[in-house]
Design an enzyme around this catalytic site. Structure first.
Site, PDB file in Angstrom:
ATOM      1  N   SER A 105      -5.301  13.461  -5.159  1.00  0.00           N
ATOM      2  CA  SER A 105      -4.587  12.346  -4.532  1.00  0.00           C
ATOM      3  C   SER A 105      -3.568  12.883  -3.512  1.00  0.00           C
ATOM      4  O   SER A 105      -3.957  13.467  -2.509  1.00  0.00           O
ATOM      5  CB  SER A 105      -3.927  11.476  -5.606  1.00  0.00           C
ATOM      6  OG  SER A 105      -3.411  10.295  -5.079  1.00  0.00           O
ATOM      7  N   HIS A 125      -9.004   7.891  -3.436  1.00  0.00           N
ATOM      8  CA  HIS A 125      -9.261   6.665  -4.220  1.00  0.00           C
ATOM      9  C   HIS A 125     -10.083   5.652  -3.411  1.00  0.00           C
ATOM     10  O   HIS A 125      -9.883   4.433  -3.544  1.00  0.00           O
ATOM     11  CB  HIS A 125      -7.941   6.002  -4.635  1.00  0.00           C
ATOM     12  CG  HIS A 125      -6.911   6.925  -5.183  1.00  0.00           C
ATOM     13  ND1 HIS A 125      -7.087   7.648  -6.345  1.00  0.00           N
ATOM     14  CD2 HIS A 125      -5.672   7.268  -4.715  1.00  0.00           C
ATOM     15  CE1 HIS A 125      -6.000   8.378  -6.585  1.00  0.00           C
ATOM     16  NE2 HIS A 125      -5.142   8.180  -5.601  1.00  0.00           N
TER      17      HIS A 125
END
Length: 269
Positions: free
Chosen positions: A149, A184
């Site tokens: 991330s 994501h």
């Protein structure tokens, strides 16, 4: 024994041009989301991505963790040590560490793993303390730069970052890889839509999008491998002439060309 071996790209490696300078041997392993530091990851899930990361280096490597994006979340630090216990020499850089401590931390590291959280706060902290330059220098010397991330996207040039108000802003990354990146990707539809809209509008350059549970190994701006722990994938999102207006499921909006990322692709935008 690690079940995943490094595949060689069919194309030769290229040196990446960044502001007129050639950067050699930059290794990045970018994970779109999930992994051992995230509470949503099932406890019994195979450590496919972590096994692959270890396979990129020598046996029992030195691996360092930075959790500044999560303000040194103690559970994530604990998960890091548990994940690599007995198979690597581990250490982490506390968020209160100064520049001298950061330099000592990266000295001798084979792999750096950066956890997720607030990319904006993390990059701001690094730039204020000079840690960004320490990490960039170590990466340019061949230390593997990995993360999930925030820890995956920070190495790229242009970023789309979420805010506390569930909105998105544009920001500059560290620029080791050109173009933009979105983590994501298919796991967070609002982020996906915002990323594509900014590319269509010309506010972000074309780039890479990665689903949760997927890792992309990049060396010198060339995609060498794509590792999938589940059903996710990695994608190339472009804003060139293939960009076109297209109605989405609700009958509104625009989309640009999205294709499956292929091994051997040169990340030059």
């Amino acid at each position: 024994f690690y079940p995943h071996q490094v595949k060689q790209a069919e194309k030769g490696f290229l040196k990446m041009v960044r502001t007129g300078a050639f950067i050699d041997s930059v290794h990045i392993f970018a994970v779109g989301g999930g992994g051992f530091t995230h509470e949503q990851t099932p406890k019994n899930e195979d450590h496919i991505l972590e096994d692959y990361l270890l396979a990129l280096t020598l046996p029992h490597p030195n691996i360092g963790y930075i959790g500044h994006a999560s303000n040194d979340d103690p559970d994530r630090i604990k998960a890091f040590y548990a994940c690599f216990k007995g198979i690597a020499k581990t250490s982490h850089l506390p968020i209160m560490a100064d520049l001298k401590a950061a330099e000592a931390f990266v000295d001798g590291l084979d792999v750096l793993y950066v956890g997720g959280g607030s990319t904006l706060k993390m990059l701001s902290h690094w730039r204020q303390t000079g840690i960004d330059k320490v990490l960039l220098n170590a990466g340019q010397r061949g230390m593997i730069l990995s993360g999930v991330s925030a820890g995956a996207i920070c190495w790229f040039d242009k970023l789309l970052l979420s805010t506390q108000d569930d909105d998105y802003i544009l920001a500059d990354g560290l620029g080791l890889v050109g173009g933009s990146i979105c983590p994501h990707y298919r796991n967070e539809p609002h982020r996906k839509a915002a990323y594509e809209a900014q590319i269509v509008a010309g506010n972000l350059p074309s780039g890479l999008a990665i689903d949760d549970g997927v890792g992309v190994y990049i060396k010198d701006a060339v995609v060498l491998d794509i590792i999938r722990a589940g059903i996710g994938n990695a994608y190339l999102v472009t804003s060139d002439k293939t960009c076109h207006e297209q109605k989405n499921a609700s009958g509104q909006g625009m989309a640009c060309n999205v294709s499956i990322l292929e091994i051997g692709y040169e990340l030059v935008f």
